[in-house]
Design a protein around this motif. Structure first.
Motif, mmCIF file in Angstrom:
data_model
loop_
_atom_site.group_PDB
_atom_site.id
_atom_site.type_symbol
_atom_site.label_atom_id
_atom_site.label_comp_id
_atom_site.label_asym_id
_atom_site.label_seq_id
_atom_site.Cartn_x
_atom_site.Cartn_y
_atom_site.Cartn_z
ATOM 1 N N GLN A 61 34.300 -47.280 45.151
ATOM 2 C CA GLN A 61 35.549 -47.121 44.399
ATOM 3 C C GLN A 61 36.158 -45.748 44.648
ATOM 4 N N ALA A 62 36.279 -45.427 45.955
ATOM 5 C CA ALA A 62 36.783 -44.102 46.326
ATOM 6 C C ALA A 62 37.528 -44.169 47.647
ATOM 7 N N LEU A 63 38.485 -43.283 47.785
ATOM 8 C CA LEU A 63 39.221 -43.104 49.026
ATOM 9 C C LEU A 63 38.344 -42.332 49.994
ATOM 10 N N TRP A 64 38.377 -42.670 51.271
ATOM 11 C CA TRP A 64 37.602 -41.911 52.256
ATOM 12 C C TRP A 64 38.297 -41.887 53.603
ATOM 13 N N ARG A 65 38.096 -40.800 54.323
ATOM 14 C CA ARG A 65 38.602 -40.665 55.688
ATOM 15 C C ARG A 65 37.451 -40.970 56.625
ATOM 16 N N LYS A 66 37.666 -41.912 57.533
ATOM 17 C CA LYS A 66 36.621 -42.263 58.489
ATOM 18 C C LYS A 66 36.252 -41.028 59.295
ATOM 19 N N GLY A 67 34.968 -40.703 59.302
ATOM 20 C CA GLY A 67 34.479 -39.546 60.049
ATOM 21 C C GLY A 67 34.328 -38.291 59.228
ATOM 22 N N GLU A 68 34.642 -38.341 57.934
ATOM 23 C CA GLU A 68 34.571 -37.114 57.135
ATOM 24 C C GLU A 68 33.156 -36.564 57.043
ATOM 25 N N THR A 69 32.145 -37.420 57.138
ATOM 26 C CA THR A 69 30.769 -36.907 57.140
ATOM 27 C C THR A 69 30.115 -37.011 58.507
ATOM 28 N N SER A 70 30.453 -38.040 59.278
ATOM 29 C CA SER A 70 29.826 -38.249 60.594
ATOM 30 C C SER A 70 30.515 -37.498 61.724
ATOM 31 N N GLY A 71 31.789 -37.171 61.544
ATOM 32 C CA GLY A 71 32.571 -36.586 62.623
ATOM 33 C C GLY A 71 33.185 -37.633 63.544
ATOM 34 N N ASN A 72 32.852 -38.899 63.316
ATOM 35 C CA ASN A 72 33.352 -39.993 64.149
ATOM 36 C C ASN A 72 34.651 -40.555 63.578
ATOM 37 N N GLY A 73 35.686 -39.744 63.617
ATOM 38 C CA GLY A 73 36.974 -40.145 63.073
ATOM 39 C C GLY A 73 37.694 -41.160 63.943
ATOM 40 N N LEU A 74 38.748 -41.717 63.383
ATOM 41 C CA LEU A 74 39.581 -42.689 64.075
ATOM 42 C C LEU A 74 41.011 -42.160 64.079
#
Length: 124
Positions: A61-74
């Motif tokens: 139940q939260a907004l997230w940016r892909k890669g914010e923890t892994s570094g594997n952004g899109l």
């Protein structure tokens, strides 16, 4: 089938009762299906503003940016909407694995007729 051609030229997403639309994510260079996620108004806005894919996590139940923890952004190349405006296609440039398991795609297993799963070659 005599359907009138759609001439709608405004982006007006049709959200489900939870305020979400399904987002299909593909690699813009290869067409590989990377993942399926969900977006709310804020995720769409942030994706458009920053050029980085943002989603709504139904489990957290939260907004997230892909890669914010892994570094594997899109990185967004193009956002498309389907005919009913209730699903999105994000064509992206991935910076590494798209799946949280470390695989290139979240779709790395084939379902067999007997209910078993066959792991497919992962070229990540």
């Amino acid at each position: 089938m005599d359907q009138k051609a759609d001439t709608t030229d405004r982006f007006q997403p049709r959200f489900d009762p939870a305020g979400l639309v399904t987002a299909i994510v593909t690699d813009a260079a290869t067409g590989t299906l990377l993942m399926v996620a969900h977006m709310n108004v804020e995720a769409i806005r942030l994706t458009q503003e920053t050029g980085q894919a943002h989603f709504w996590s139904r489990s957290r139940q939260a907004l997230w940016r892909k890669g914010e923890t892994s570094g594997n952004g899109l990185t967004l190349v193009e956002m498309r909407v389907d005919c009913d405006q209730d699903a999105l296609l994000l064509r992206v440039t991935p910076a590494g694995a798209a799946c949280h398991t470390g695989r290139r795609s979240c779709f790395y297993r084939r379902v067999e007729a007997d209910g078993g799963l066959t792991f497919l070659h992962d070229d990540a």
